[in-house]
Design a protein around this motif. Structure first.
Motif, PDB file in Angstrom:
ATOM      1  N   ILE A 139       0.800  -1.221   0.000  1.00 39.74           N
ATOM      2  CA  ILE A 139       0.000   0.000   0.000  1.00 39.74           C
ATOM      3  C   ILE A 139       0.832   1.270   0.000  1.00 39.74           C
ATOM      4  O   ILE A 139       0.291   2.355  -0.106  1.00 39.74           O
ATOM      5  N   ALA A 140       2.148   1.153   0.149  1.00 39.96           N
ATOM      6  CA  ALA A 140       2.973   2.363   0.171  1.00 39.96           C
ATOM      7  C   ALA A 140       4.411   2.000  -0.162  1.00 39.96           C
ATOM      8  O   ALA A 140       4.821   0.852  -0.058  1.00 39.96           O
ATOM      9  N   GLY A 141       5.157   3.036  -0.563  1.00 40.29           N
ATOM     10  CA  GLY A 141       6.543   2.810  -0.938  1.00 40.29           C
ATOM     11  C   GLY A 141       7.381   2.310   0.224  1.00 40.29           C
ATOM     12  O   GLY A 141       8.372   1.601   0.050  1.00 40.29           O
ATOM     13  N   MET A 142       6.953   2.680   1.455  1.00 37.63           N
ATOM     14  CA  MET A 142       7.757   2.298   2.618  1.00 37.63           C
ATOM     15  C   MET A 142       7.582   0.833   2.977  1.00 37.63           C
ATOM     16  O   MET A 142       8.373   0.268   3.720  1.00 37.63           O
ATOM     17  N   GLN A 143       6.508   0.232   2.435  1.00 43.91           N
ATOM     18  CA  GLN A 143       6.180  -1.084   2.941  1.00 43.91           C
ATOM     19  C   GLN A 143       7.248  -2.168   2.757  1.00 43.91           C
ATOM     20  O   GLN A 143       7.557  -2.891   3.691  1.00 43.91           O
ATOM     21  N   PHE A 170      -1.394  -0.638  -4.228  1.00 43.33           N
ATOM     22  CA  PHE A 170      -2.799  -0.969  -4.458  1.00 43.33           C
ATOM     23  C   PHE A 170      -3.545  -0.714  -3.163  1.00 43.33           C
ATOM     24  O   PHE A 170      -3.167  -1.207  -2.118  1.00 43.33           O
ATOM     25  N   ARG A 171      -4.615   0.082  -3.250  1.00 41.59           N
ATOM     26  CA  ARG A 171      -5.422   0.318  -2.053  1.00 41.59           C
ATOM     27  C   ARG A 171      -6.871  -0.059  -2.352  1.00 41.59           C
ATOM     28  O   ARG A 171      -7.425   0.365  -3.348  1.00 41.59           O
ATOM     29  N   THR A 172      -7.415  -0.883  -1.451  1.00 39.46           N
ATOM     30  CA  THR A 172      -8.760  -1.403  -1.702  1.00 39.46           C
ATOM     31  C   THR A 172      -9.843  -0.565  -1.045  1.00 39.46           C
ATOM     32  O   THR A 172     -11.008  -0.746  -1.355  1.00 39.46           O
ATOM     33  N   GLU A 205       1.042   4.496  -8.558  1.00 41.38           N
ATOM     34  CA  GLU A 205       2.494   4.459  -8.359  1.00 41.38           C
ATOM     35  C   GLU A 205       2.854   5.517  -7.327  1.00 41.38           C
ATOM     36  O   GLU A 205       2.411   6.660  -7.434  1.00 41.38           O
ATOM     37  N   MET A 206       3.655   5.123  -6.352  1.00 44.78           N
ATOM     38  CA  MET A 206       4.045   6.076  -5.323  1.00 44.78           C
ATOM     39  C   MET A 206       5.536   6.388  -5.440  1.00 44.78           C
ATOM     40  O   MET A 206       6.382   5.497  -5.352  1.00 44.78           O
ATOM     41  N   LEU A 207       5.820   7.668  -5.648  1.00 47.45           N
ATOM     42  CA  LEU A 207       7.213   8.101  -5.672  1.00 47.45           C
ATOM     43  C   LEU A 207       7.620   8.385  -4.228  1.00 47.45           C
ATOM     44  O   LEU A 207       6.831   8.942  -3.469  1.00 47.45           O
ATOM     45  N   PHE A 234      -0.653  12.294  11.133  1.00 45.54           N
ATOM     46  CA  PHE A 234       0.130  11.293  11.852  1.00 45.54           C
ATOM     47  C   PHE A 234      -0.028  10.013  11.058  1.00 45.54           C
ATOM     48  O   PHE A 234      -1.126   9.494  10.904  1.00 45.54           O
ATOM     49  N   TRP A 235       1.083   9.498  10.483  1.00 48.76           N
ATOM     50  CA  TRP A 235       0.955   8.386   9.547  1.00 48.76           C
ATOM     51  C   TRP A 235       1.361   7.063  10.157  1.00 48.76           C
ATOM     52  O   TRP A 235       2.337   6.970  10.873  1.00 48.76           O
ATOM     53  N   LYS A 236       0.533   6.039   9.862  1.00 50.18           N
ATOM     54  CA  LYS A 236       0.895   4.687  10.310  1.00 50.18           C
ATOM     55  C   LYS A 236       0.562   3.702   9.195  1.00 50.18           C
ATOM     56  O   LYS A 236      -0.432   3.848   8.485  1.00 50.18           O
ATOM     57  N   TRP A 272       1.971  15.425  -1.772  1.00 51.90           N
ATOM     58  CA  TRP A 272       3.170  14.783  -1.232  1.00 51.90           C
ATOM     59  C   TRP A 272       3.057  14.710   0.283  1.00 51.90           C
ATOM     60  O   TRP A 272       2.636  15.671   0.923  1.00 51.90           O
ATOM     61  N   ASN A 273       3.461  13.582   0.809  1.00 50.71           N
ATOM     62  CA  ASN A 273       3.391  13.368   2.243  1.00 50.71           C
ATOM     63  C   ASN A 273       4.790  13.019   2.751  1.00 50.71           C
ATOM     64  O   ASN A 273       5.400  12.072   2.268  1.00 50.71           O
ATOM     65  N   LEU A 274       5.313  13.823   3.667  1.00 50.00           N
ATOM     66  CA  LEU A 274       6.633  13.529   4.242  1.00 50.00           C
ATOM     67  C   LEU A 274       6.411  13.033   5.673  1.00 50.00           C
ATOM     68  O   LEU A 274       5.889  13.775   6.502  1.00 50.00           O
ATOM     69  N   VAL A 275       6.790  11.784   5.905  1.00 53.61           N
ATOM     70  CA  VAL A 275       6.553  11.200   7.227  1.00 53.61           C
ATOM     71  C   VAL A 275       7.852  11.143   8.021  1.00 53.61           C
ATOM     72  O   VAL A 275       8.877  10.691   7.505  1.00 53.61           O
ATOM     73  N   PHE A 276       7.784  11.619   9.244  1.00 54.97           N
ATOM     74  CA  PHE A 276       8.954  11.553  10.126  1.00 54.97           C
ATOM     75  C   PHE A 276       8.788  10.314  10.978  1.00 54.97           C
ATOM     76  O   PHE A 276       8.202  10.343  12.057  1.00 54.97           O
ATOM     77  N   ILE A 309      13.059   8.801   7.492  1.00 50.16           N
ATOM     78  CA  ILE A 309      12.182   9.573   6.604  1.00 50.16           C
ATOM     79  C   ILE A 309      11.513   8.623   5.626  1.00 50.16           C
ATOM     80  O   ILE A 309      12.155   7.740   5.047  1.00 50.16           O
ATOM     81  N   ASP A 310      10.221   8.831   5.467  1.00 48.23           N
ATOM     82  CA  ASP A 310       9.444   8.064   4.487  1.00 48.23           C
ATOM     83  C   ASP A 310       8.547   9.061   3.798  1.00 48.23           C
ATOM     84  O   ASP A 310       7.745   9.718   4.450  1.00 48.23           O
ATOM     85  N   THR A 311       8.720   9.228   2.502  1.00 45.81           N
ATOM     86  CA  THR A 311       7.809  10.153   1.819  1.00 45.81           C
ATOM     87  C   THR A 311       7.063   9.438   0.715  1.00 45.81           C
ATOM     88  O   THR A 311       7.524   8.423   0.201  1.00 45.81           O
ATOM     89  N   GLY A 312       5.911   9.974   0.358  1.00 40.98           N
ATOM     90  CA  GLY A 312       5.117   9.367  -0.703  1.00 40.98           C
ATOM     91  C   GLY A 312       4.380  10.424  -1.501  1.00 40.98           C
ATOM     92  O   GLY A 312       3.706  11.275  -0.932  1.00 40.98           O
ATOM     93  N   ALA A 313       4.556  10.353  -2.818  1.00 42.22           N
ATOM     94  CA  ALA A 313       3.836  11.268  -3.712  1.00 42.22           C
ATOM     95  C   ALA A 313       3.158  10.421  -4.773  1.00 42.22           C
ATOM     96  O   ALA A 313       3.811   9.623  -5.441  1.00 42.22           O
TER      97      ALA A 313
HETATM   98  N1  SER Z   1       3.880   6.075   3.893  1.00 48.07           N
HETATM   99  C1  SER Z   1       3.375   7.370   3.578  1.00 48.07           C
HETATM  100  C2  SER Z   1       2.105   7.337   2.721  1.00 48.07           C
HETATM  101  O1  SER Z   1       1.696   6.304   2.301  1.00 48.07           O
HETATM  102  C3  SER Z   1       4.431   8.162   2.846  1.00 48.07           C
HETATM  103  O2  SER Z   1       5.060   7.360   1.891  1.00 48.07           O
HETATM  104  O3  SER Z   1       1.534   8.345   2.484  1.00 48.07           O
END
Ligand code: SER
Length: 853
Positions: free
Chosen positions: A40-44, A68-70, A87-89, A161-163, A201-205, A224-228
């Motif tokens: 569901i995210a680039g960080m996964q 992919f998000r359902t 696609e998540m950059l 606050f991202w999880k 764009w989301n920048l997660v600390f 750092i985890d970011t997603g655009a």
């Molecule tokens: N994990 C965060 C998000 O999905 C940033 O990549 O938005």
């Protein structure tokens, strides 16, 4: 910037900042991450690095990750922005840089790499919650980069606050938004919820780990985890109203437009279908390429659901179900460079999607028949929840189709009853997965013992007058029934069970399945009228058309088996088969793939035997005699002392308990659809007969033609572009000469040829350049029955008091349209190209009016 250019520019920027560009991981998450069904995210894929459980290949990484998000699956199509696959950059730091650099990178990429107007960027930061302070550092950092404090807003959990899930790595985040202008909604900043502000764009600390009890503990390092979202960025940078209008999606929409003959942007219902096809088509292609297969659970079910939804929407557009498999082609074309697995598995993907679509189509047509019955039965009242549920459960018929059909007939549907049954079923399946089907099989075995074995008469007949000898209700609207004599074939030897009807004076039931119990059988039925008690005299009738197709496929399987042994050698052994009304599948032992020419020869040999219209017959004989007569088949396995030998046309003898056509001519045309590995050390051939074979060949021809047509179209487009490029260049030279000096500007007003707004803008840019710093250019063009107008001013002209936006507001109404823009550039479209000269006269009057300078 095209979508590919955006992806590349992003990755290149971060590579320059010392990041390792890592390829996208599969959509199917690693086995040790059971928290999600799909990525569901680039960080996964990087989660174990964040948790400190593994060490990363580099502390700084960047990627474009398939996601992919359902959660919004049902929204897709209804809106212009929801997607399933995207696609998540992202850029990631594992214990390396933190807030300062992450924010600076975010700003530089936004304003320098993507060229976004800093004045239009808004920021949100975390406002704090018990245990986690407000993010003042982020605030100060943004202000230091020049963002005015009034464009920085504070939001709490969950917005900022991202999880990744209920447990695991998490942290406060800061988000970048673009202000799209007043046309999109009221002012007030992103915190107001106005559609005017689009998050890009989301920048997660990432600095905490959430435990199962909800407590937060520090991660081993600050990350750092970011997603655009790439699609959204593309819509912003290409200045188009939705993701479906971007360069990447246009070919998918165009494919669906071409296949259906419907145009995007004309009708809201059609648009929904076209968007679903575009999104789901892309999503199913990516899922299948990552090895997901349609099924009833987990991610398999997600794939099944999107294929089915695509088929339903394709149906709305008048397309055949199998057509959805064609969507894979533009997806492979558009994304194959960035994701090479798409090209490698293109054929497989098509097959997977095609097979699922085809299966669903059969389900749908059965369901439609039943639905018609239900609607008729419910006339004047409402459709029972049970009926809607049965349609859904047994036929996979979506509730919205039932609702739609009921609505057309002026009926309501007991949706509450439907939901209750769905809930009950979910509870049942939680209580014991699989118990349902096993339970029925156990019940059938018990019922078989209650009466003498059924005499099977279906080798030649499809109907029989008979009697019910045992019966048992199953409590789900179906029952098990045993007959004295039965024409129904019970699944065995690869051939599927017959379906059909049992009817007598006391009642009528639909036969939906047949269980084979040794030489005995039990039927599963769905009662439709009255009752079928033990002793009832009934007529049993097999669904004859389905049986005929199945028999044709069965006899064809024997002929194929013979042809394989003739060409590949007598070492070929049957390893399994499926013989249904829809197709045949034959697995056999053989080393290596069967070359295309050999396959062609095999296909020809089968068709020749069909042409010869040879008789097909069978005999019961002793097993030794059968072996002596050269019969092939699984002697050891399941047959007794006396065996049944099917003789096909005198050239093939096989042990077989199935049903066959009486002459090979009845098979009709035979076509091999695929040859491949079963994955279990055997080869597999799938083939079609009769009208299915013809339809397949016709479809292949259509595809070929479509490919040719697409190629011609591409050539035509290239030529047109070339021509446009040439004509535009000559225009500029001569047109620039028409400019007049007025009030300190060099004014040029003209009507030109341009295919669209982009081209008109490009011409105006070139004219502006050649006229210098005081250029004031207003151009009009008629295109596709519409009027286009552009006002493009050099800085000197703006300084002289002209405003492009004001000019356009003045002249656009003349051509029956509206538009606007900024001081330097504005544009408009209108309905009435015949009044362009008038509109341009008005523009000329403004440019040459006395401005008192
Ligand atoms: N994990 C965060 C998000 O999905 C940033 O990549 O938005």
């Amino acid at each position: 910037m095209t979508t590919s250019e955006i992806r590349a520019a992003f990755l290149r920027y971060f590579e320059r900042q010392g990041h390792l560009a890592i390829p996208s991981a599969s959509l199917v998450p690693f086995e040790d991450d059971p928290s999600v069904l799909l990525t569901i995210a680039g960080m996964q894929p990087l989660k174990s690095y964040f948790l400190g459980a593994a060490s990363p290949p580099a502390p700084r990484m960047t990627s474009s990750q398939k996601c992919f998000r359902t959660n919004d699956i049902d929204q897709v199509g209804h809106t212009a922005r929801h997607l399933t696959f995207f696609e998540m950059l992202g850029n990631f730091s594992i214990g390396d840089y933190f807030k300062d650099d992450a924010i600076r990178f975010g700003w530089e990429v936004s304003t320098e790499v993507f060229g976004l107007d800093p004045e239009r960027i808004w920021i949100t930061i975390f406002e704090g919650m018990p245990g986690v302070p407000a993010d003042e550092e982020a605030f100060e950092r943004w202000v230091a980069l020049g963002v005015p404090p009034e464009r920085i807003q504070r939001l709490g959990d969950p917005d900022n606050f991202w999880k990744a899930g209920p447990t695991g790595p998490c942290g406060p985040n800061t988000e970048l938004y673009l202000d799209r202008g007043e046309a999109f909604g009221p002012p007030g900043g992103p915190a107001s919820g106005s559609d005017r502000y689009l998050e890009y764009w989301n920048l997660v600390f990432m600095q905490y780990d959430r435990g199962p009890d909800g407590s937060l503990s520090g991660l081993p390092a600050k990350n750092i985890d970011t997603g655009a979202g790439l699609e959204r960025l593309a819509a912003i940078l290409q200045d188009v109203p939705s993701v479906f209008d971007t360069d990447a999606f246009r070919p998918l929409i165009a494919w669906a437009e071409g296949a259906s003959g419907r145009a995007y942007g004309r009708d809201a219902r059609d648009d929904r279908a076209l968007r679903v096809l575009a999104d789901h088509g892309r999503a199913m292609t990516f899922l299948a390429a990552d090895g997901v297969r349609p099924g009833n659970e987990g991610r398999d079910y997600i794939l099944r659901r999107i294929v089915r939804r695509a088929v339903s929407e394709a149906g709305h557009l008048g397309l055949e179900p199998e057509a959805v498999a064609g969507l894979a082609a533009p997806v492979v074309e558009g994304w194959g460079d960035a994701y090479p697995e798409l090209r490698e598995r293109a054929a497989e993907v098509r097959d997977v999607i095609g097979a699922e679509a085809e299966q669903f189509a059969r389900t749908l047509s059965q369901g439609r028949r039943l639905l018609a019955e239900v609607i008729e039965r419910s006339a004047g009242g409402r459709v029972r929840g049970e009926d809607a549920f049965r349609l859904h459960d047994t036929y996979g018929f979506p509730l919205d189709l039932t609702l739609e059909a009921a609505g057309d007939a002026g009926l309501e549907v007991d949706a509450e009853g439907f939901e209750r049954l769905m809930r009950e079923q979910r509870e049942r399946s939680r209580a014991g997965a699989g118990a349902g089907a096993d339970g029925v099989a156990d019940g059938a075995a018990a019922l078989a013992r209650e009466a003498a074995p059924t005499e099977f008469v279906g080798w030649d007949a499809t109907t029989a007058d008979t009697r019910v000898t045992a019966a048992a209700e199953l409590g789900d609207g179906t029952a098990l029934v045993k007959l004295e004599r039965s024409p129904f074939y019970a699944e065995g030897g690869g051939q599927v069970s017959d379906v059909g009807e049992i009817a007598g004076s006391e009642g009528r039931a639909r036969v939906i399945d047949a269980f084979r119990l040794g030489d005995d059988q039990v039927l599963r039925v769905r009662l439709q009228e009255g009752a079928l008690p033990v002793g009832a005299e009934v007529t049993a009738t097999v669904d004859a058309a389905r049986r005929r197709q199945t028999q044709a496929n069965h006899t064809a399987t024997h002929v194929l088996n013979w042809a394989l042994r003739e060409t590949l050698g007598a070492g070929v052994r049957q390893a399994g088969s499926y013989v249904g009304p829809d197709k045949l599948r034959f697995d056999f032992t053989h080393r290596g793939r069967v070359p295309a020419e050999t396959l062609e020869r095999i296909e020809r040999m089968v068709n020749e035997r069909v042409d010869q219209d040879r008789p097909v017959g069978w005999r019961i004989m002793g097993r030794e005699d059968a072996a002596e007569a050269g019969a092939i088949g699984l002697f050891e396995e399941k047959y007794g002392e006396r065996v049944r030998v099917v003789d096909t046309g005198g050239f093939s003898k096989e042990l077989c308990g199935g049903t066959h056509v009486s002459r090979t001519g009845e098979i009709g045309p035979f076509a091999i659809v695929s040859e491949g590995s079963t994955g279990a050390g055997a080869r597999r051939i799938e083939a079609l007969t009769g009208t299915a074979a013809l339809a397949y060949l016709r479809e292949r021809e259509r595809e070929l033609q479509a490919e040719l047509a697409a190629r011609d179209e591409r050539i035509r487009q290239l030529q047109a572009e070339l021509k446009r490029a040439k004509s535009a260049r000559t225009d500029v030279g001569s047109l620039a000469g028409d400019a007049v000096e007025a009030g300190g500007v060099r004014a040029l007003v003209a009507q030109v040829e341009a295919a669209d707004m982009d081209e008109l803008l490009a011409i105006s840019d070139r004219l502006k350049q050649s006229l210098g710093d005081t250029a004031a250019v207003v151009l009009g063009a008629a295109s596709d029955g519409k009027a286009l107008v552009v006002a493009n001013l050099a800085p000197g002209a703006v300084a002289a008091g002209l405003k492009a936006g004001a000019i356009i507001r003045e002249v656009a109404p003349i051509v029956g349209g509206g538009g606007g823009g900024k001081d330097a550039m504005a544009r408009a479209g209108g309905r009435d190209p015949s009044r362009l000269p008038e509109a341009l006269d008005a523009a000329r009057a403004i440019l040459t009016a006395d401005r008192g300078s």
